[in-house]
Scaffold this motif. Structure first.
Motif, PDB file in Angstrom:
ATOM      1  N   UNK A 295      73.279   8.710  24.383  1.00 50.32           N
ATOM      2  CA  UNK A 295      73.979   7.492  23.953  1.00 50.32           C
ATOM      3  C   UNK A 295      74.898   6.972  25.059  1.00 50.32           C
ATOM      4  N   UNK A 296      75.621   7.875  25.714  1.00 55.61           N
ATOM      5  CA  UNK A 296      76.542   7.487  26.791  1.00 55.61           C
ATOM      6  C   UNK A 296      75.770   6.867  27.958  1.00 55.61           C
ATOM      7  N   UNK A 297      74.638   7.488  28.328  1.00 55.59           N
ATOM      8  CA  UNK A 297      73.836   6.967  29.438  1.00 55.59           C
ATOM      9  C   UNK A 297      73.234   5.610  29.080  1.00 55.59           C
ATOM     10  N   UNK A 298      72.706   5.509  27.851  1.00 54.06           N
ATOM     11  CA  UNK A 298      72.091   4.250  27.418  1.00 54.06           C
ATOM     12  C   UNK A 298      73.106   3.128  27.270  1.00 54.06           C
ATOM     13  N   UNK A 299      74.248   3.444  26.662  1.00 57.49           N
ATOM     14  CA  UNK A 299      75.257   2.425  26.368  1.00 57.49           C
ATOM     15  C   UNK A 299      76.214   2.202  27.545  1.00 57.49           C
ATOM     16  N   UNK A 300      76.717   3.295  28.094  1.00 57.51           N
ATOM     17  CA  UNK A 300      77.712   3.187  29.156  1.00 57.51           C
ATOM     18  C   UNK A 300      77.158   2.716  30.484  1.00 57.51           C
ATOM     19  N   UNK A 301      75.887   3.017  30.748  1.00 53.92           N
ATOM     20  CA  UNK A 301      75.283   2.633  32.031  1.00 53.92           C
ATOM     21  C   UNK A 301      74.124   1.653  31.877  1.00 53.92           C
ATOM     22  N   UNK A 302      73.674   1.441  30.654  1.00 49.00           N
ATOM     23  CA  UNK A 302      72.558   0.521  30.423  1.00 49.00           C
ATOM     24  C   UNK A 302      71.245   1.010  31.004  1.00 49.00           C
ATOM     25  N   UNK A 303      71.065   2.340  31.042  1.00 47.49           N
ATOM     26  CA  UNK A 303      69.864   2.932  31.625  1.00 47.49           C
ATOM     27  C   UNK A 303      69.372   4.064  30.742  1.00 47.49           C
ATOM     28  N   UNK A 304      68.119   4.476  30.972  1.00 47.44           N
ATOM     29  CA  UNK A 304      67.664   5.699  30.315  1.00 47.44           C
ATOM     30  C   UNK A 304      67.929   6.875  31.254  1.00 47.44           C
ATOM     31  N   UNK A 305      67.727   8.085  30.775  1.00 49.63           N
ATOM     32  CA  UNK A 305      68.030   9.289  31.541  1.00 49.63           C
ATOM     33  C   UNK A 305      67.262   9.326  32.860  1.00 49.63           C
TER      34      UNK A 305
END
Length: 367
Positions: A295-305
């Protein structure tokens, strides 16, 4: 050896190869992707039966009547759905059949009814209706399998930093080839003499079968064997922007806290240099749940893992490429940066920079 004899030899190779490969997949010596390999083994055996009448003709030197292989023709209609089931278990090993999944049997049952009508004399074995129904079923299940694999390829980018060995590209390519070949074959059945195309079709199928053998036997386990971890990864949505990001899993304060910790860990410990890094490993390093980290990567950075980790790898690779004193080759830099193949490195590098690693190195050295 004339074309007819060569075609007969190819038919024997096709039938024998499919039966042998089916046995290998069913016995599954490596014990990986067990459910998927079981269904794929059945698919390969059913696929082999499409050459059974030609093999019997070569053995007996007489044409096999339609009614003699009636039971074989019955089970052949389940070939596309069995292939779809194998794809389903490759992409979701925890899948279980439900009552609602009876819908998958609608098309095969329709074909069985058609075949019974042929047996009773209402239609000839090569009637247009039979060919059209076969085409519809093949198109439906190969298309559905292709969509399932494409979804899988998006999903694994949510938890894996290197997807080459688990993206099922080989199945995707096989679907495309079989789709094209089946279209050609059906059109020739309807409009021309199918015998004139037999040598070409059989040659293509033989090459496809060897392709299947090579990639299916080297296919490694896609998801972790530990049940809890596997369920966590399977439950992830392949399009987090549509669902997970719209609802808050954690507060904004917690998001900023994890985001800061993540950036600090990536910069100080450089876990991205581990080619086997996945969401589970990184979440354990940060002492957070996989869903919260995703969730943090998707929301905070706008990217997938996958995107997030590989951007770090590319930046690290750039430094190595700019270092004129470095003794690493392009392949060495790829491995040193956390990639597990030169192909994956080149593809990712070109996508993020617009240049190949070699082009980037040459331009950097000229500056």
């Amino acid at each position: 050896m004339n074309t007819s004899e060569l075609n007969s030899f190819i038919v024997i190779l096709i039938y024998g190869s499919l039966v042998l490969l089916s046995l290998l997949k069913l016995t599954n010596p490596l014990k990986v992707n067990r459910k998927a390999n079981f269904w794929f083994g059945i698919f390969l055996f059913l696929w082999s039966t499409f050459w059974m009448d030609e093999v019997l003709f070569l053995i007996t030197d007489s044409t096999v009547e339609f009614h003699s292989l009636f039971l074989v023709k019955l089970i052949q209609f389940f070939t596309p759905i069995v292939f779809y089931f194998s794809v389903l278990f490759y992409t979701n090993p925890s899948f279980t059949f439900k009552v609602t999944d009876v819908k998958f049997l609608l098309l095969p049952v329709a074909f069985l009814i058609c075949l019974v009508l042929i047996k009773l004399g209402f239609f000839t074995p090569f009637d247009y209706l039979s060919i059209i129904l076969i085409l519809i079923q093949a198109l439906f299940y190969t298309g559905y399998s292709y969509i399932t694999i494409r979804r899988h390829q998006k999903k694994i980018q949510q938890f894996s930093s290197n997807t080459e060995g688990i993206n099922l590209n080989w199945l995707e390519y096989i679907i495309v080839v079989l789709f094209i070949v089946n279209i050609i074959y059906v059109i020739y059945n309807l409009l021309y003499d199918p015998k004139s195309l037999n040598f070409f079709i059989n040659t293509v199928f033989l090459m496809v079968i060897y392709w299947v053998a090579y990639y299916s036997l080297k296919q490694k386990e896609i998801y972790p064997l530990e049940e809890k971890q596997r369920q966590e990864l399977i439950s992830m949505n392949e399009n987090p922007d549509e669902e997970e990001v719209k609802r808050k899993l954690i507060t904004d304060e917690e998001l900023i806290k994890i985001k800061t910790h993540l950036q600090s860990t990536m910069n100080s410990q450089r876990p991205y240099l581990d080619s086997e890094l996945n969401l589970i490993k990184l979440a354990e390093m940060l002492s957070v749940s996989t869903h919260h980290l995703s969730y943090v990567i998707n929301t905070g950075f706008g990217k997938n893992f996958f995107q997030y980790v590989n951007e770090y790898r590319i930046e690290y690779a750039k430094k190595l490429l700019k270092d004129t004193g470095s003794k690493f080759s392009i392949l060495g830099i790829a491995y040193e940066s956390g990639f597990n193949s030169k192909t994956a490195f080149n593809t990712t590098f070109k996508k993020l920079t617009g240049q190949t690693p070699s082009e980037f190195k040459k331009i950097s050295s000229d500056l």
